[in-house]
Design an enzyme around this catalytic site. Sequence first.
Site, mmCIF file in Angstrom:
data_model
loop_
_atom_site.group_PDB
_atom_site.id
_atom_site.type_symbol
_atom_site.label_atom_id
_atom_site.label_comp_id
_atom_site.label_asym_id
_atom_site.label_seq_id
_atom_site.Cartn_x
_atom_site.Cartn_y
_atom_site.Cartn_z
ATOM 1 N N GLU A 111 -1.472 2.772 9.603
ATOM 2 C CA GLU A 111 -0.967 1.561 10.237
ATOM 3 C C GLU A 111 -0.824 0.496 9.164
ATOM 4 O OE1 GLU A 111 -3.158 3.760 13.437
ATOM 5 O OE2 GLU A 111 -3.914 2.915 11.573
ATOM 6 N N ASN A 116 4.029 -6.989 6.490
ATOM 7 C CA ASN A 116 3.685 -6.639 5.111
ATOM 8 C C ASN A 116 4.817 -5.826 4.475
ATOM 9 O OD1 ASN A 116 2.539 -5.930 2.679
ATOM 10 N ND2 ASN A 116 0.540 -5.428 3.552
ATOM 11 N N TYR A 123 5.237 2.424 1.019
ATOM 12 C CA TYR A 123 5.076 3.647 1.806
ATOM 13 C C TYR A 123 6.402 4.370 1.985
ATOM 14 C CZ TYR A 123 0.561 1.495 2.816
ATOM 15 O OH TYR A 123 -0.668 0.907 2.701
#
Length: 181
Positions: A111, A116, A123
């Site tokens: 998560e 962000n 990621y």
Amino acid sequence: MLSSNLKLKSLTSEDLSAILELDQACFGGLWTLEGYQRELDSPNSDLLGIFAPHSSKTLLGMGCFWSILEEAHITIVAVHPQYQRQGLGQALIYALLKTASDRNLERATLEVRASNEAAISLYQKFGFKTAGRRRRYYQDNGEDALILWLSDLQQPSFTEKLQHWHNMIETQLEKSAWQLI
């Protein structure tokens, strides 16, 4: 330009004070000493750290995941604010995914705060895709979390991806005068 060496290793109880110091610098005290000790003691938890032996802050970053069935649930990725944007976060994600693959886990999930953007971008570099949203997930401000997933950690193509990422990370670290040993 001289390079500074970085060492990636599993964290131990001897690293607890450095872990708490990094947690405080990155999260303002997210987990307690007891919480980190539980992670270190659990056979289903991998807690990795990046160290710079000749730095005033020896633990520069850490990452953790829980092995749950066939999944690596990434719980923490932290890089000391003084060392962000130098490739250390990439090195941590790579190490977590390689460790998960070595543990024969099939998928990875995490998560991340919906706001962000830097973390989401990181990621996504590793192939994570948004799979959902947890409304008001973060207790401090009620912010939503995005749920990210990466599949196929046991597919032959994943080994090729790992090699590609390793090369990408070495190049990024060299730009910041780091060398992973």
